[in-house]
Write an enzyme that holds these catalytic residues in place. Structure first.
Site, PDB file in Angstrom:
ATOM      1  N   LYS A 110       0.938  -1.231  -0.028  1.00 53.85           N
ATOM      2  CA  LYS A 110      -0.109   0.000  -0.070  1.00 53.85           C
ATOM      3  C   LYS A 110       0.864   1.268   0.044  1.00 53.85           C
ATOM      4  O   LYS A 110       0.426   2.316  -0.349  1.00 53.85           O
ATOM      5  CB  LYS A 110      -0.924  -0.047   1.375  1.00 53.85           C
ATOM      6  CG  LYS A 110      -2.067  -1.144   1.027  1.00 53.85           C
ATOM      7  CD  LYS A 110      -3.066  -1.164   2.029  1.00 53.85           C
ATOM      8  CE  LYS A 110      -4.106  -1.910   1.671  1.00 53.85           C
ATOM      9  NZ  LYS A 110      -3.851  -3.464   1.927  1.00 53.85           N
TER      10      LYS A 110
HETATM   11  C1  PLP Z   1      -4.549  -4.954   1.344  1.00 56.96           C
HETATM   12  C2  PLP Z   1      -3.563  -5.966   1.417  1.00 56.96           C
HETATM   13  C3  PLP Z   1      -3.966  -6.990   0.496  1.00 56.96           C
HETATM   14  C4  PLP Z   1      -5.402  -6.648  -0.158  1.00 56.96           C
HETATM   15  O1  PLP Z   1      -5.292  -5.878  -1.241  1.00 56.96           O
HETATM   16  P1  PLP Z   1      -6.797  -5.410  -1.946  1.00 56.96           P
HETATM   17  O2  PLP Z   1      -6.318  -4.249  -2.773  1.00 56.96           O
HETATM   18  O3  PLP Z   1      -7.443  -4.895  -0.913  1.00 56.96           O
HETATM   19  O4  PLP Z   1      -7.354  -6.470  -2.650  1.00 56.96           O
HETATM   20  C5  PLP Z   1      -3.206  -8.015   0.545  1.00 56.96           C
HETATM   21  N1  PLP Z   1      -2.155  -8.117   0.933  1.00 56.96           N
HETATM   22  C6  PLP Z   1      -1.860  -7.240   2.114  1.00 56.96           C
HETATM   23  C7  PLP Z   1      -0.475  -7.225   2.785  1.00 56.96           C
HETATM   24  C8  PLP Z   1      -2.557  -6.006   2.139  1.00 56.96           C
HETATM   25  O5  PLP Z   1      -2.238  -5.029   3.096  1.00 56.96           O
END
Ligand code: PLP
Length: 462
Positions: A110
């Site tokens: 993210k």
């Molecule tokens: C947020 C997240 C996901 C999922 O991603 P999305 O965009 O919500 O589908 C998977 N793995 C990790 C480590 C995350 O932080």
């Protein structure tokens, strides 16, 4: 490039306004009015670019109202905070490619989007002489990445809701140990879906939204999706250069459908992706959608991959828009049905179309741990539990007709309890986590109630 809502009542919005708006004012999600398609020679020209150069090539097609020099500077600064020179390196282990997306400040993918979004907000607010109060919900990783994206920035406050005691201890510390005055952590007595739906309700109160100049950081913000489109191109360029193969698979551990939707946009832009593999943990609403055309909510199950413990996927509506041939009336109807009944069933012709783009598999906790264990035994490489879900899903599907790129969405040290269970030792901690348990922390516990949370915001903005 202009933006419109999936529900059709907001159109002609420039990129800058789309970034500031977050959720569209008709309750839908913003999308570009058209998706640029790259010709083969343009794809080939990406192969030798650095990550920031490639990011500029992609993002500038969508952010047409930001001067090129400014956009370049914003992108360069955003990715300078990553600790790996390649930003998102690709490594090959045991026949699969691992796209490491965890070299940013909070060790999860993210950061790729939120480092850029934080800088974009700061830039746009300074330009407009405005202030913003960011409100967001997190199942763990978004919150810390958003907080790191805006900590200490001028003209921005951030309020992050996380479900009390339902994020990993490290995730909690990564959020609560940021004690800059513009950062407010709220531990909500409820689930992540409660947090997310409260945030949606607050944004739907247009008067409150305007009065407090609310901004969104959840994956509903188009700029986040856009930043994530970049690494699909980057990874494809590395792997196709190495293998000489044009088409690849991506396996994506999925919760809110944000990351995999970015892959879908990359595919629509002409990136040769054979299929996107949607990997879920026991919270399998999205894999049921892909494999059976059944999108119906059930209870949230806590798992070892908590950032995917989600039932209502906020970006799903964006995909529906394309599934229904860009018909906002259909999206409105379908979303209204879902709002009422909590379930959607898709007929066979649509199931064929879905299967043309996606494959899916579900991986439970036991198999997640087993995947971390066996992958470590075979390669010496430690997967985090989210990444392990994606790796296991790709193995289950036996994809041997094109290279498989698995998105590594978090550093294993972020989820050390599940990793320790699998390999009998804690993964090595990167320097950014040194001494985090001993730092001062700040957080308020609050009930899962829209009114209480609005009152908190009102009290704490200056
Ligand atoms: C947020 C997240 C996901 C999922 O991603 P999305 O965009 O919500 O589908 C998977 N793995 C990790 C480590 C995350 O932080």
């Amino acid at each position: 490039m202009k933006y419109m809502s999936t529900r059709g009542e907001v159109r002609g919005i420039p990129f800058k306004d789309a970034v500031m708006m977050g959720l569209a004012e008709d309750g839908g999600l913003l999308l570009p009015e058209e998706i640029p398609v790259l010709a083969d020679h343009e794809l080939d020209a990406l192969a030798d670019l650095t990550y920031p150069e490639l990011a500029f090539q992609i993002i500038s097609r969508y952010a047409t109202d930001i001067p090129a020099a400014d956009l370049k500077e914003l992108i360069d600064r955003s990715y300078a905070s990553f600790t790996h020179p390649a930003v998102t390196p690709v490594v090959k282990k045991d026949g699969v490619y691992i796209l490491e997306l965890f070299h940013g400040p909070t060790l999860a993918f993210k950061d790729v989007a939120l480092q850029l979004l934080g800088n974009l907000f700061e830039y746009l607010l300074a330009e407009r002489g405005e202030k913003m109060n960011i409100i967001g919900a997190t199942s763990g990783d978004t919150g810390s990445a958003a907080i790191y994206g805006v900590r200490g920035k001028q003209n921005i406050n951030i309020f992050i809701l996380h479900p009390l005691k339902k994020v990993s201890p490290i995730q909690e510390l990564q959020m609560t140990t940021v004690t800059e005055e513009n950062v407010f952590n709220l531990a909500v007595d409820g689930t992540f879906d409660d947090c997310q739906s409260i945030v949606k309700q607050i944004f739907n109160d247009l008067e409150f939204k305007r009065e407090f100049a609310l901004g969104a950081v959840n994956s509903i913000n188009w700029a986040r999706v856009l930043a994530q489109v970049v690494y699909y191109f980057y990874a494809w360029a590395q792997v196709s250069k190495e293998t000489g193969e044009r088409e690849v698979y991506f396996s994506v551990p999925t919760g809110n459908f944000g990351d995999i939707f970015a892959g879908y946009i990359a595919k629509r832009m002409g990136l040769p992706i054979r299929r996107l593999v949607l990997a879920t943990n026991a919270n399998d609403i999205l894999s049921r959608f892909i494999t059976a055309g059944d999108y119906s909510i059930s209870e949230v199950n806590p798992t070892y991959s908590p950032s995917m413990d989600i039932q209502i996927a906020s970006n799903f509506e964006r995909y529906l828009f394309y599934l229904y041939d860009e018909n906002p009336g259909m999206v409105r109807n379908v979303m209204a049905t879902f709002q009422e009944s909590g379930a959607l069933q898709f007929p066979q012709p649509l199931k064929y179309r879905i299967a043309d783009e996606f494959l899916a598999a579900t991986v439970n906790d036991e198999r997640t741990v087993e995947t971390i264990r066996s992958f470590h035994a075979e390669t010496g490489y430690t997967l985090d539990p989210h990444t392990a879900v994606g790796v296991c899903a790709a193995r289950d599907l036996q994809l041997d007709d094109a290279p498989v790129i698995c998105l590594a969405t978090a550093h294993p040290a972020k989820f050390d309890q599940a990793v320790e269970k699998a390999i009998g030792q804690k993964p090595q901690r990167p320097a950014s986590l040194d001494g985090i348990e001993d730092k001062p922390a700040r957080c308020s516990v609050i009930e899962a109630d829209e009114v209480a949370i609005k009152a908190y915001v009102e009290e704490h903005v200056d």
